[in-house]
Design a protein around this motif. Sequence first.
Motif, PDB file in Angstrom:
ATOM      1  N   LEU A 167      12.061   7.807 -12.684  1.00 44.51           N
ATOM      2  CA  LEU A 167      11.243   7.144 -11.673  1.00 44.51           C
ATOM      3  C   LEU A 167      10.223   8.111 -11.102  1.00 44.51           C
ATOM      4  CD1 LEU A 167      14.085   5.543  -9.502  1.00 44.51           C
ATOM      5  CD2 LEU A 167      12.800   4.432 -11.301  1.00 44.51           C
ATOM      6  N   LEU A 168       9.088   7.576 -10.698  1.00 43.27           N
ATOM      7  CA  LEU A 168       8.162   8.307  -9.849  1.00 43.27           C
ATOM      8  C   LEU A 168       8.069   7.479  -8.579  1.00 43.27           C
ATOM      9  CD1 LEU A 168       6.256  10.696  -9.470  1.00 43.27           C
ATOM     10  CD2 LEU A 168       4.416   9.231 -10.285  1.00 43.27           C
ATOM     11  N   VAL A 169       8.481   8.065  -7.468  1.00 48.38           N
ATOM     12  CA  VAL A 169       8.615   7.330  -6.212  1.00 48.38           C
ATOM     13  C   VAL A 169       7.627   7.874  -5.194  1.00 48.38           C
ATOM     14  CG1 VAL A 169      10.223   6.654  -4.394  1.00 48.38           C
ATOM     15  CG2 VAL A 169      11.073   7.026  -6.716  1.00 48.38           C
ATOM     16  N   HIS A 170       6.794   6.976  -4.632  1.00 45.49           N
ATOM     17  CA  HIS A 170       5.891   7.367  -3.556  1.00 45.49           C
ATOM     18  C   HIS A 170       6.700   7.551  -2.284  1.00 45.49           C
ATOM     19  CE1 HIS A 170       1.789   6.012  -5.178  1.00 45.49           C
ATOM     20  NE2 HIS A 170       2.634   5.902  -6.165  1.00 45.49           N
ATOM     21  N   GLY A 171       6.375   8.560  -1.516  1.00 41.42           N
ATOM     22  CA  GLY A 171       7.018   8.757  -0.230  1.00 41.42           C
ATOM     23  C   GLY A 171       6.538  10.039   0.402  1.00 41.42           C
ATOM     24  N   SER A 172       6.245   9.984   1.689  1.00 39.38           N
ATOM     25  CA  SER A 172       5.736  11.176   2.367  1.00 39.38           C
ATOM     26  C   SER A 172       6.860  12.121   2.777  1.00 39.38           C
ATOM     27  CB  SER A 172       4.897  10.779   3.584  1.00 39.38           C
ATOM     28  OG  SER A 172       5.656   9.982   4.456  1.00 39.38           O
ATOM     29  N   THR A 173       8.106  11.628   2.792  1.00 37.78           N
ATOM     30  CA  THR A 173       9.262  12.476   3.111  1.00 37.78           C
ATOM     31  C   THR A 173      10.348  12.213   2.068  1.00 37.78           C
ATOM     32  OG1 THR A 173      10.345  10.813   4.478  1.00 37.78           O
ATOM     33  CG2 THR A 173       8.794  12.308   5.588  1.00 37.78           C
ATOM     34  N   LEU A 174      11.316  13.118   1.978  1.00 41.27           N
ATOM     35  CA  LEU A 174      12.433  12.899   1.062  1.00 41.27           C
ATOM     36  C   LEU A 174      13.256  11.689   1.484  1.00 41.27           C
ATOM     37  CD1 LEU A 174      13.597  16.534   0.280  1.00 41.27           C
ATOM     38  CD2 LEU A 174      12.194  15.013  -1.118  1.00 41.27           C
ATOM     39  N   ALA A 175      13.354  11.452   2.791  1.00 46.28           N
ATOM     40  CA  ALA A 175      14.085  10.278   3.280  1.00 46.28           C
ATOM     41  C   ALA A 175      13.412   8.989   2.803  1.00 46.28           C
ATOM     42  CB  ALA A 175      14.172  10.307   4.803  1.00 46.28           C
ATOM     43  N   GLU A 176      12.093   8.943   2.835  1.00 38.07           N
ATOM     44  CA  GLU A 176      11.367   7.766   2.364  1.00 38.07           C
ATOM     45  C   GLU A 176      11.553   7.582   0.853  1.00 38.07           C
ATOM     46  OE1 GLU A 176       6.936   5.748   2.811  1.00 38.07           O
ATOM     47  OE2 GLU A 176       7.187   7.868   3.256  1.00 38.07           O
ATOM     48  N   VAL A 177      11.527   8.676   0.109  1.00 38.35           N
ATOM     49  CA  VAL A 177      11.771   8.615  -1.333  1.00 38.35           C
ATOM     50  C   VAL A 177      13.173   8.066  -1.592  1.00 38.35           C
ATOM     51  CG1 VAL A 177      12.145  10.036  -3.400  1.00 38.35           C
ATOM     52  CG2 VAL A 177      10.135  10.433  -1.960  1.00 38.35           C
ATOM     53  N   ALA A 178      14.170   8.562  -0.867  1.00 39.89           N
ATOM     54  CA  ALA A 178      15.551   8.099  -1.052  1.00 39.89           C
ATOM     55  C   ALA A 178      15.692   6.621  -0.714  1.00 39.89           C
ATOM     56  CB  ALA A 178      16.494   8.933  -0.185  1.00 39.89           C
ATOM     57  N   THR A 179      15.095   6.174   0.386  1.00 42.00           N
ATOM     58  CA  THR A 179      15.176   4.771   0.793  1.00 42.00           C
ATOM     59  C   THR A 179      14.544   3.865  -0.254  1.00 42.00           C
ATOM     60  OG1 THR A 179      15.150   5.377   3.123  1.00 42.00           O
ATOM     61  CG2 THR A 179      14.503   3.123   2.585  1.00 42.00           C
ATOM     62  N   ARG A 180      13.376   4.237  -0.758  1.00 43.00           N
ATOM     63  CA  ARG A 180      12.696   3.416  -1.768  1.00 43.00           C
ATOM     64  C   ARG A 180      13.464   3.411  -3.089  1.00 43.00           C
ATOM     65  NH1 ARG A 180       6.289   4.553  -0.551  1.00 43.00           N
ATOM     66  NH2 ARG A 180       6.228   3.120   1.227  1.00 43.00           N
ATOM     67  N   THR A 181      14.053   4.538  -3.441  1.00 42.09           N
ATOM     68  CA  THR A 181      14.852   4.606  -4.674  1.00 42.09           C
ATOM     69  C   THR A 181      16.075   3.712  -4.559  1.00 42.09           C
ATOM     70  OG1 THR A 181      14.109   6.872  -5.106  1.00 42.09           O
ATOM     71  CG2 THR A 181      16.099   6.133  -6.242  1.00 42.09           C
ATOM     72  N   ARG A 236      18.967  12.073  -8.416  1.00 50.26           N
ATOM     73  CA  ARG A 236      18.646  13.472  -8.144  1.00 50.26           C
ATOM     74  C   ARG A 236      17.130  13.612  -8.122  1.00 50.26           C
ATOM     75  NH1 ARG A 236      20.072  17.612 -12.572  1.00 50.26           N
ATOM     76  NH2 ARG A 236      18.239  18.839 -12.189  1.00 50.26           N
ATOM     77  N   ILE A 237      16.627  14.231  -7.085  1.00 51.84           N
ATOM     78  CA  ILE A 237      15.183  14.482  -6.996  1.00 51.84           C
ATOM     79  C   ILE A 237      14.869  15.734  -7.798  1.00 51.84           C
ATOM     80  CG2 ILE A 237      13.280  15.054  -5.442  1.00 51.84           C
ATOM     81  CD1 ILE A 237      14.700  13.270  -3.350  1.00 51.84           C
ATOM     82  N   LEU A 238      14.037  15.565  -8.829  1.00 49.69           N
ATOM     83  CA  LEU A 238      13.704  16.683  -9.711  1.00 49.69           C
ATOM     84  C   LEU A 238      12.506  17.481  -9.222  1.00 49.69           C
ATOM     85  CD1 LEU A 238      14.047  14.895 -13.158  1.00 49.69           C
ATOM     86  CD2 LEU A 238      15.735  16.294 -11.985  1.00 49.69           C
ATOM     87  N   HIS A 239      11.509  16.769  -8.725  1.00 50.04           N
ATOM     88  CA  HIS A 239      10.277  17.446  -8.301  1.00 50.04           C
ATOM     89  C   HIS A 239       9.642  16.619  -7.195  1.00 50.04           C
ATOM     90  CE1 HIS A 239       6.267  19.511  -9.333  1.00 50.04           C
ATOM     91  NE2 HIS A 239       6.051  18.726  -8.294  1.00 50.04           N
ATOM     92  N   ALA A 240       9.616  17.164  -6.016  1.00 48.43           N
ATOM     93  CA  ALA A 240       8.927  16.509  -4.901  1.00 48.43           C
ATOM     94  C   ALA A 240       7.615  17.235  -4.664  1.00 48.43           C
ATOM     95  CB  ALA A 240       9.781  16.549  -3.643  1.00 48.43           C
ATOM     96  N   GLY A 241       6.592  16.495  -4.307  1.00 53.67           N
ATOM     97  CA  GLY A 241       5.302  17.127  -4.041  1.00 53.67           C
ATOM     98  C   GLY A 241       4.161  16.151  -4.182  1.00 53.67           C
ATOM     99  N   TRP A 242       3.020  16.674  -4.567  1.00 53.83           N
ATOM    100  CA  TRP A 242       1.801  15.881  -4.720  1.00 53.83           C
ATOM    101  C   TRP A 242       1.639  15.486  -6.178  1.00 53.83           C
ATOM    102  CZ3 TRP A 242      -0.909  14.227  -0.625  1.00 53.83           C
ATOM    103  CH2 TRP A 242      -0.675  14.866   0.598  1.00 53.83           C
ATOM    104  N   TRP A 243       1.178  14.244  -6.396  1.00 52.15           N
ATOM    105  CA  TRP A 243       0.985  13.704  -7.737  1.00 52.15           C
ATOM    106  C   TRP A 243      -0.367  13.015  -7.803  1.00 52.15           C
ATOM    107  CZ3 TRP A 243       4.790  14.551 -11.282  1.00 52.15           C
ATOM    108  CH2 TRP A 243       6.021  14.964 -10.779  1.00 52.15           C
ATOM    109  N   ARG A 244      -0.865  12.866  -9.016  1.00 50.39           N
ATOM    110  CA  ARG A 244      -2.067  12.071  -9.222  1.00 50.39           C
ATOM    111  C   ARG A 244      -1.931  11.335 -10.553  1.00 50.39           C
ATOM    112  NH1 ARG A 244      -7.041  15.186 -11.573  1.00 50.39           N
ATOM    113  NH2 ARG A 244      -5.971  16.421 -13.122  1.00 50.39           N
ATOM    114  N   ILE A 245      -2.738  10.321 -10.710  1.00 45.38           N
ATOM    115  CA  ILE A 245      -2.722   9.503 -11.910  1.00 45.38           C
ATOM    116  C   ILE A 245      -4.038   9.717 -12.629  1.00 45.38           C
ATOM    117  CG2 ILE A 245      -2.632   7.137 -12.754  1.00 45.38           C
ATOM    118  CD1 ILE A 245      -1.238   6.516 -10.034  1.00 45.38           C
ATOM    119  N   GLY A 257       5.075  12.220  -3.338  1.00 39.14           N
ATOM    120  CA  GLY A 257       6.161  11.493  -3.966  1.00 39.14           C
ATOM    121  C   GLY A 257       7.123  12.437  -4.651  1.00 39.14           C
ATOM    122  N   ALA A 258       7.997  11.867  -5.474  1.00 42.00           N
ATOM    123  CA  ALA A 258       8.993  12.669  -6.167  1.00 42.00           C
ATOM    124  C   ALA A 258       9.352  12.031  -7.497  1.00 42.00           C
ATOM    125  CB  ALA A 258      10.245  12.811  -5.310  1.00 42.00           C
ATOM    126  N   GLU A 259       9.684  12.891  -8.443  1.00 44.91           N
ATOM    127  CA  GLU A 259      10.234  12.449  -9.716  1.00 44.91           C
ATOM    128  C   GLU A 259      11.748  12.412  -9.535  1.00 44.91           C
ATOM    129  OE1 GLU A 259       9.935  13.699 -14.385  1.00 44.91           O
ATOM    130  OE2 GLU A 259       9.466  15.168 -12.856  1.00 44.91           O
TER     131      GLU A 259
END
Length: 105
Positions: free
Chosen positions: A21-35, A52-61, A93-95
């Motif tokens: 998954l690639l999950v949008h979220g400004s915090t790890l808590a937001e990533v976890a909730t959306r996941t 398990r969060i593999l890589h949190a940070g900035w992403w682009r498409i 977001g996070a992978e």
Amino acid sequence: MQPEVADVEWVTDHLEAHGHLLVHGSTLAEVATRTQAAIGARTPAGLQVRFRILHAGWWRIEECRCRRSLACSNHPAWHYRPATAADRRAFRGAEVRLVLEQRPR
């Protein structure tokens, strides 16, 4: 044109996907909730899902510029890449990797 990507994007067909998954979220808590919301209704009976969060940070498409062939008919039209906060097209977001486990009896 920037592709529209869901808050929780299933990216198993992407060459650069190491997780599921690639999950949008400004915090790890937001990533976890959306996941949790995305996988909650899809969990088969008798199994529990951990993630398990593999890589949190900035992403682009970016649009796919891979060489096309008949063998890659299911290849995506875009790819995601790590980015920096300075990139105006970037999002936080996070992978995330999912792990299925048998529920204890």
